[in-house]
Enzyme design. Structure first.
Site, PDB file in Angstrom:
ATOM      1  N   GLU A   1       0.783  -1.232   0.000  1.00 23.11           N
ATOM      2  CA  GLU A   1       0.000   0.000   0.000  1.00 23.11           C
ATOM      3  C   GLU A   1       0.821   1.292   0.000  1.00 23.11           C
ATOM      4  OE1 GLU A   1      -2.803  -0.327   3.222  1.00 23.11           O
ATOM      5  OE2 GLU A   1      -4.101  -1.658   2.075  1.00 23.11           O
TER       6      GLU A   1
ATOM      7  N   GLU B   1      -6.759  -7.915  -0.092  1.00 21.93           N
ATOM      8  CA  GLU B   1      -7.473  -7.652   1.153  1.00 21.93           C
ATOM      9  C   GLU B   1      -8.916  -7.308   0.830  1.00 21.93           C
ATOM     10  OE1 GLU B   1      -5.716  -4.718   3.691  1.00 21.93           O
ATOM     11  OE2 GLU B   1      -3.663  -5.434   3.365  1.00 21.93           O
TER      12      GLU B   1
END
Length: 779
Positions: free
Chosen positions: A437, A538
């Protein structure tokens, strides 16, 4: 075992056992000058009020903690409205109701009824034995055939004739029982549903796997890859087909990288910490501040060793067995860079996590689970969120220490790649996420692409084209479609996206509204065509941002009354069914190549004694009815609800995207555009020439990651370093230079200040580390 040809690792000096913590108040009070290594004791290095010339527009007020691949995206956050959904698609087709009551949920009210809601046919389960009275003898025969034959033909017979494909070096379990397992009560090296497992601490549990999976634990050949998670999942010894085999995965979040909402009890203990220069405001909001508080805790039960106790107990071998028994076949394993090392001034528990990474590899191999290994934290922070290790400014490829921190990060990627590229791990660690991320909106697409290209070339120099783990990059919080035609001709790069409702901010919908989100808005088929292999690394069952510390320590959940959501013990069957429908809709929308639920487990609060963020725990939902007991049941739910996939995809990838013809031959146009590195420009450096920014020099020994040891093994593994030709040294500070704080330089402390004894950078360095002309002064 081959000899080391790369420099051996060197441990830093260890302070005496009775030395005071470098993060103690007394040390902080006496430090006033800017030292060569940044530390929390130095007021010039503290981050209580980081004076950087920029802010993070993507962070919520207070401590940043959210994760959402659509935050700051070029397209709007999927608030479950146009352009993702048309008016025609906003409700199920006639005759396919999701609920009898479509009103908003309040308290115990629900939008989905078990009786009136979704009814899906369950796919036939393989190896299910129907024992009828009167045919006992036949049942015994069926049991023998179902349990013994798969083990014999897949494990014993196969490995008497050959070693496991690609991973391991042969060795096998003979039917004579010569290879026995001291960790099994019967000495068995394999077993299926109902067998007994003895863990390293002597405790036992029963292996429960209704899906035909079996474990393999061969002490003589610890690299035996014959285990199979389920009968419908290829054993580790067989290749994975990303266009046909479905990844049904789960994250082990909060285990080796701590997050407050996943491991609340660790953070609850220190919510009343005494403020100090090392702990501004007394706030414990991330692993950095937690580590500081623990280091300063000299009471019984204090100390940073508490983190290793968490490693030991939060996830155990039984969790891996349960994951396989839940019908899941992959694990995404987030790890911190401090599993490798820390530098002075960084309070994290150094090197200990690597022991548990090795245990994860061992247990995954034993239960037939594949691993997507993922570097979750990097020096300086890649996104400023608490799960990067430290909340605050972004100092990776951004700001005055952005290039130097990227140098360290590239080294850590290299060390991990060298380890998992040993052939013993090819079949177990099959994907490697090089950085979790990164906040592209701050870092920049050009800068991040250049870094990704450098990492790709470095890793493929180690593995060779077509070998080793797939390389995974995150979408940087941009829509997957924006990554179309990324580095065409590269060798097996996977795009990872993290779709979450919980951080989109639009929660004012009845519970029956959410399945269309998973089916349409979170479908990745377009990216399979535009980019190539795209996984959902995710996702969760959360339909809002409720749950203790889900949005971080301090900020409160927004736009919704969390009272009915935080206490899962009050959820009705209808509520659980509504959440399960949403979870399964996402599983269906993402089903090829697959997904990873965040996360397997959420720990109990030490205050209430129960899970306070129940949306996020797969294990808790599995035990209590809002997670499907068989994830295959999700396939087809979108069609059943009338939400057909808006972009069909046939499961085919271009040859180079899976390591075939053309792999490793990156298009000349891409090379011309992105090969220059370090990037010619980075943000938030006040216009400084990148070549004059602080950098490190590659002059230090490499900290090789240690391999596991096996006392009964008759085969040998690697030494932790796959490529003997890789003899490059590690980046370190130039001797005699004082560097800015790598986690957030202060005004006036943005240059590397060197004395006359400063070392000359290695010829391979892209630029000098010290800033030139008037900024190069005596230390």
């Amino acid at each position: 075992m081959s000899a080391h040809v790369h420099p051996p690792g060197q441990d830093p000096a260890v302070p005496p056992a009775n030395s005071p913590s470098p993060f103690a108040d007394s040390a902080a009070a006496n430090a006033v000058s800017h030292s060569a290594t940044p530390s929390l004791e130095n007021p010039a290095d503290r981050l209580d009020a980081p004076a950087t010339p920029y802010t993070n527009p993507f962070s919520p007020p207070g401590t940043p903690a959210t994760r959402d691949s659509y935050v700051g995206a070029t397209s709007s956050s999927p608030a479950i409205s146009r352009p993702f959904l048309s008016d025609e698609a906003s409700r199920p087709a006639s005759g396919l109701p999701l609920a009898t009551d479509r009103g908003a949920i309040t308290g115990a009210e629900t939008g989905v009824s078990e009786k009136d809601g979704l009814r899906l046919g369950t796919p036939p389960r393989r190896n299910r034995l129907y024992m009828w009275l009167g045919i006992g003898a036949a049942a015994i025969v069926v049991i023998v055939l179902a349990v013994v034959l798969p083990v014999y033909f897949t494990v014993i017979k196969k490995h008497n004739s050959s070693g496991s494909a690609r991973g391991g070096t042969g060795g096998a379990t003979g039917s004579s029982g010569d290879a026995t397992n001291p960790e099994s009560p019967t000495g068995a090296v394999t077993g299926s549903d109902g067998s007994t497992i003895t863990q390293s601490d002597g405790t036992t549990f029963t292996y429960k796997n209704p899906f035909g999976g079996f474990w393999v634990d061969d002490p003589t050949n610890p690299y035996n890859n014959s285990a199979q998670a389920q009968s419908f999942t290829p054993p580790l010894s067989e290749p994975w087909d990303y266009g046909k085999d479905q990844i049904r995965g789960v994250n082990l979040g909060g285990w080796l990288v701590l997050e407050p909402f996943i491991a609340p009890s660790l953070f609850e203990k220190y919510q009343n910490a005494t403020p100090s220069p090392a702990l501004p405001g007394g706030l414990v909001v991330d692993e950095w501040s937690l580590s500081v508080a623990m280091l300063n805790d000299t009471s019984d039960g204090g100390g940073i060793e508490q983190i290793e106790h968490h490693y030991e107990t939060f996830i155990t071998e039984q969790d891996f067995a349960q994951i396989a028994g839940a019908g899941l076949n992959w694990i995404r394993l987030p790890i911190p860079y401090w599993a490798i090392e820390t530098w002075p001034g960084e309070p994290f528990l150094e090197k200990v996590a690597w022991k548990y990474v090795l245990l994860a590899f061992k247990w995954a191999r034993k239960y037939g689970l594949r691993i997507y290994l993922e570097l979750h934290t990097v020096p300086g922070s890649q996104n400023g969120y608490n799960h990067s290790g430290r909340s605050g400014p972004i100092n990776f490829l951004n700001g005055f220490m952005g290039i130097a921190n990227a140098q360290r990060t590239m080294d850590y990627i290299r060390y991990i790649a060298e380890f998992i590229s040993q052939k013993e791990y090819w079949d177990v660690v099959t994907m490697f996420g090089i950085i979790n991320e990164p906040l592209l909106g701050i870092i920049g697409r050009d800068q991040l692409t250049r870094f990704y290209l450098q990492a790709h070339d470095m890793i493929r120099d180690i593995t060779g084209i077509g070998n080793g783990a797939y390389i995974v990059i995150h979408d940087g919080f941009q829509s997957p479609e924006s990554w179309q035609d990324f580095l065409p001709g590269s060798d097996r790069i996977v795009l990872d996206t993290h779709p979450y409702v919980a951080f989109g901010g639009d929660f004012n919908h009845p519970i029956d509204y959410w399945p269309q989100v998973g089916c349409i808005a979170y479908n990745t088929n377009q990216s399979q065509s535009d980019f190539g292999i795209t996984v959902s690394g995710e996702f969760s069952g959360a339909i809002n941002n409720c749950g203790k510390w889900v949005v971080g320590v301090g900020p409160e959940p927004t736009q919704v009354d969390c009272t009915p959501w935080d206490d899962w013990t009050t959820w009705t069957d209808d509520v659980k069914t509504g959440i399960k429908n949403f979870v399964m809709s996402q599983m269906d929308g993402m089903h090829l190549p697959g997904y990873f639920y965040w996360t397997w487990k959420v720990g109990n609060s030490s205050v209430t004694g129960k899970v306070e963020a129940p949306f996020w725990s797969y294990q808790l939902g599995l035990e209590n009815g809002w997670i499907p007991t068989d994830p295959r049941e999700a396939v087809g739910i979108c069609q059943s609800l009338g939400y057909a996939q808006n972009v069909p995809w046939n499961g085919d990838y271009q040859s180079w995207q899976t390591g075939g013809a053309g792999a490793g031959q990156i298009a000349a146009t891409a090379l011309a555009e992105f090969s220059q590195y370090p990037p010619p420009e980075i943000s938030n450096v006040s216009g400084e020439n990148v070549a004059q920014l602080p950098m490190y020099t590659a002059t230090s020994a490499v900290p090789t990651l240690p391999p596991p040891t096996f006392t009964a093994a008759t085969v040998t593994g690697g030494d932790g370093w796959a490529d003997s030709k890789d003899t490059s040294l590690a980046a370190v500070q130039i001797a005699g230079c004082a560097y800015p704080n790598a986690w957030g330089p202060q005004p006036g402390s943005t240059a590397a200040v060197c004395g006359p004894a400063a070392a000359t950078p290695a010829p391979a360095a892209a630029a000098v580390a010290a800033r030139a002309d008037t900024t190069l002064t005596a230390a």
